[in-house]
Design a protein around this motif. Structure first.
Motif, PDB file in Angstrom:
ATOM      1  N   ARG A   1       0.839  -1.212   0.000  1.00 20.11           N
ATOM      2  CA  ARG A   1       0.000   0.000   0.000  1.00 20.11           C
ATOM      3  C   ARG A   1       0.869   1.256   0.000  1.00 20.11           C
ATOM      4  O   ARG A   1       0.579   2.216  -0.718  1.00 20.11           O
TER       5      ARG A   1
ATOM      6  N   VAL B   1      -3.057  -0.678  12.544  1.00 18.19           N
ATOM      7  CA  VAL B   1      -3.408   0.535  11.786  1.00 18.19           C
ATOM      8  C   VAL B   1      -3.683   0.190  10.314  1.00 18.19           C
ATOM      9  O   VAL B   1      -4.773   0.415   9.800  1.00 18.19           O
ATOM     10  N   CYS B   2      -2.689  -0.385   9.651  1.00 22.01           N
ATOM     11  CA  CYS B   2      -2.854  -0.727   8.230  1.00 22.01           C
ATOM     12  C   CYS B   2      -3.506  -2.108   8.157  1.00 22.01           C
ATOM     13  O   CYS B   2      -2.944  -3.068   7.639  1.00 22.01           O
TER      14      CYS B   2
ATOM     15  N   PRO C   1      -8.397   0.209   6.954  1.00 18.89           N
ATOM     16  CA  PRO C   1      -7.165   0.720   7.582  1.00 18.89           C
ATOM     17  C   PRO C   1      -7.401   2.119   8.156  1.00 18.89           C
ATOM     18  O   PRO C   1      -8.212   2.884   7.630  1.00 18.89           O
TER      19      PRO C   1
ATOM     20  N   CYS D   1      -6.109   5.084   8.150  1.00 16.77           N
ATOM     21  CA  CYS D   1      -5.118   5.942   7.464  1.00 16.77           C
ATOM     22  C   CYS D   1      -4.998   7.317   8.108  1.00 16.77           C
ATOM     23  O   CYS D   1      -3.925   7.909   8.097  1.00 16.77           O
TER      24      CYS D   1
ATOM     25  N   CYS E   1      -2.439   7.093  10.699  1.00 14.45           N
ATOM     26  CA  CYS E   1      -1.230   6.336  10.341  1.00 14.45           C
ATOM     27  C   CYS E   1      -0.021   7.275  10.264  1.00 14.45           C
ATOM     28  O   CYS E   1      -0.089   8.334   9.625  1.00 14.45           O
TER      29      CYS E   1
ATOM     30  N   LEU F   1       2.496   7.003   8.554  1.00 16.83           N
ATOM     31  CA  LEU F   1       3.074   7.028   7.206  1.00 16.83           C
ATOM     32  C   LEU F   1       2.161   7.727   6.195  1.00 16.83           C
ATOM     33  O   LEU F   1       2.453   7.736   5.003  1.00 16.83           O
ATOM     34  N   ASN F   2       1.053   8.310   6.667  1.00 10.66           N
ATOM     35  CA  ASN F   2       0.034   8.735   5.701  1.00 10.66           C
ATOM     36  C   ASN F   2       0.487   9.864   4.754  1.00 10.66           C
ATOM     37  O   ASN F   2       0.008   9.956   3.642  1.00 10.66           O
TER      38      ASN F   2
ATOM     39  N   CYS G   1       2.383   7.868   2.026  1.00  6.11           N
ATOM     40  CA  CYS G   1       1.764   6.674   1.452  1.00  6.11           C
ATOM     41  C   CYS G   1       1.190   6.971   0.062  1.00  6.11           C
ATOM     42  O   CYS G   1       0.529   7.979  -0.148  1.00  6.11           O
TER      43      CYS G   1
ATOM     44  N   TYR H   1      -3.073   5.803  -0.035  1.00 10.54           N
ATOM     45  CA  TYR H   1      -4.058   6.570   0.736  1.00 10.54           C
ATOM     46  C   TYR H   1      -4.652   7.767  -0.023  1.00 10.54           C
ATOM     47  O   TYR H   1      -5.889   7.863  -0.147  1.00 10.54           O
TER      48      TYR H   1
ATOM     49  N   GLN I   1      -6.371   1.796  -1.026  1.00 10.80           N
ATOM     50  CA  GLN I   1      -5.901   0.843  -0.013  1.00 10.80           C
ATOM     51  C   GLN I   1      -6.445  -0.563  -0.252  1.00 10.80           C
ATOM     52  O   GLN I   1      -5.730  -1.552  -0.081  1.00 10.80           O
TER      53      GLN I   1
END
Ligand code: SF4
Length: 343
Positions: A143, A187-188, A193, A195, A198, A200-201, A204, A207, A212
């Protein structure tokens, strides 16, 4: 900040509190990883605690009887993993004085230990930068990069292993692996998920495009073979007949009721029980049915009872007669545990 730094910052505040976290004992990490490859945390934690309370060191585990190991494993499935672990514990005691080898290549050669478990042990216990890549990690990475390499294709696993290997923190490889697992699990998640929260959003790729659900990509649909299994409960004077499974198969080493496989009617079953087990019976009754899906098989399990069935006197039987009150002492596959414990 790079991927590893973002992830490790998140992990400091949000990592799961689990019984083996913080431990650098390879035996505990090994047991935890094998158990949690096949079950969810909520279900598996009790197994982990019981297992390590009974066998607190690899030496205790190596010295145990297989029946006791399988009994503690009962209900987790994938019994070959428990048998392989037991074999490997004995191997380590005989060849490495009961100490887990430190070298990654040597760990990887141990029976039942694949790249994922070897990477967990090596990174968490010995600080070696080996990325542990499982379903959670495939999901996060596919993802994160919107990477449509199929994870069940010939190169999918090595592809994502290579990516994780490039991302892993050289300073804190164990924390990195645990953080990525935790992010995937909490989370993921496979569905819905989280997001918005998250870490890392902002980086990512899936997202912002709301893609996803498209990842990870799987090329092959899982095909399961349908199988019918018939079990016979012979319960007379508070004694039942059981047998130990031998040969190959996931339930090898566990106990079961006399079993015939195949989609057979009652007359055929009566004939088969006489032929295969020397059992004579005058009244065979179906008492329940359950379906169970294993990785490669869809089981239709039918339970029968024949209270007065007896082994013919001229027949040497492989069946064991045990008191009903001793059932608890024997490891059985989960569907049989459920059946035998029914009121
Ligand atoms: S933003 Fe969403 S899809 Fe991307 S890694 Fe985080 S949870 Fe997964």
């Amino acid at each position: 900040m790079d991927f590893a730094s973002v992830l490790l910052n998140w992990y400091r505040e949000n990592g799961r509190v689990l019984p083996w976290r913080g431990s650098h004992d390879p035996y505990l990490i090994w047991v935890s990883e094998v158990i949690f490859q096949q079950t969810r945390i909520e279900q598996g934690t009790g197994y982990f605690l019981r297992f390590t309370a009974r066998f607190s060191t690899i030496v205790d585990f190596a010295e145990a009887e297989e029946d006791e190991v399988l009994k503690l494993w009962q209900g987790l499935g994938y019994y070959s993993r428990a048998r392989n672990m037991h074999y490997t514990a004995r191997h380590i005691c005989e060849n490495y004085e009961g100490k887990f080898p430190r070298d990654f290549g040597t760990i990887l050669k141990l029976k039942g230990i694949g790249d994922y478990t070897a990477s967990c042990i090596s990174s968490i216990c010995f600080g070696e930068p080996h990325a542990a890549v499982d379903g959670n990690v495939y999901r996060v990475l596919s993802r994160f990069y919107a990477d449509n390499t199929s994870i069940d294709g010939p190169t999918g696993k090595s592809h994502f292993k290579r990516i994780a290997q490039e991302l892993i923190s050289r300073e804190r490889p164990g924390d990195f692996n645990e953080a990525l697992m935790d992010l995937g699990a909490t989370v993921c998640k496979p569905r819905s998920p989280l997001c918005k929260i998250c870490p890392l959003n902002l980086l990512c790729k899936a997202y912002p495009r709301n893609l996803q659900a498209e990842f990870p990509v799987k090329a092959l649909a899982l095909k399961r073979t349908a199988m019918v299994i018939n079990y016979l409960l012979v319960n007379s004077n508070d004694q039942i007949l059981i047998q130990k499974r031998t040969g190959k198969g996931i339930w090898k080493g566990l106990y079961e009721l006399p079993m015939i496989s195949g989609d057979l009617g009652k007359l055929d079953l009566v004939a088969e029980y006489e032929e295969q087990y020397g059992l004579k019976m005058d009244n065979l009754k179906e008492v329940s049915r359950v379906k169970q899906n294993l990785t490669h098989a869809e089981l239709d399990i039918r339970f029968y009872s024949a209270p007065n069935a007896e082994v013919k006197p001229d027949r040497i039987s492989s069946l064991l007669t045990i008191p009903v009150g001793k059932i608890e002492n024997y490891p059985f596959p989960k569907p049989l545990v459920d059946f035998l414990n029914k009121p």
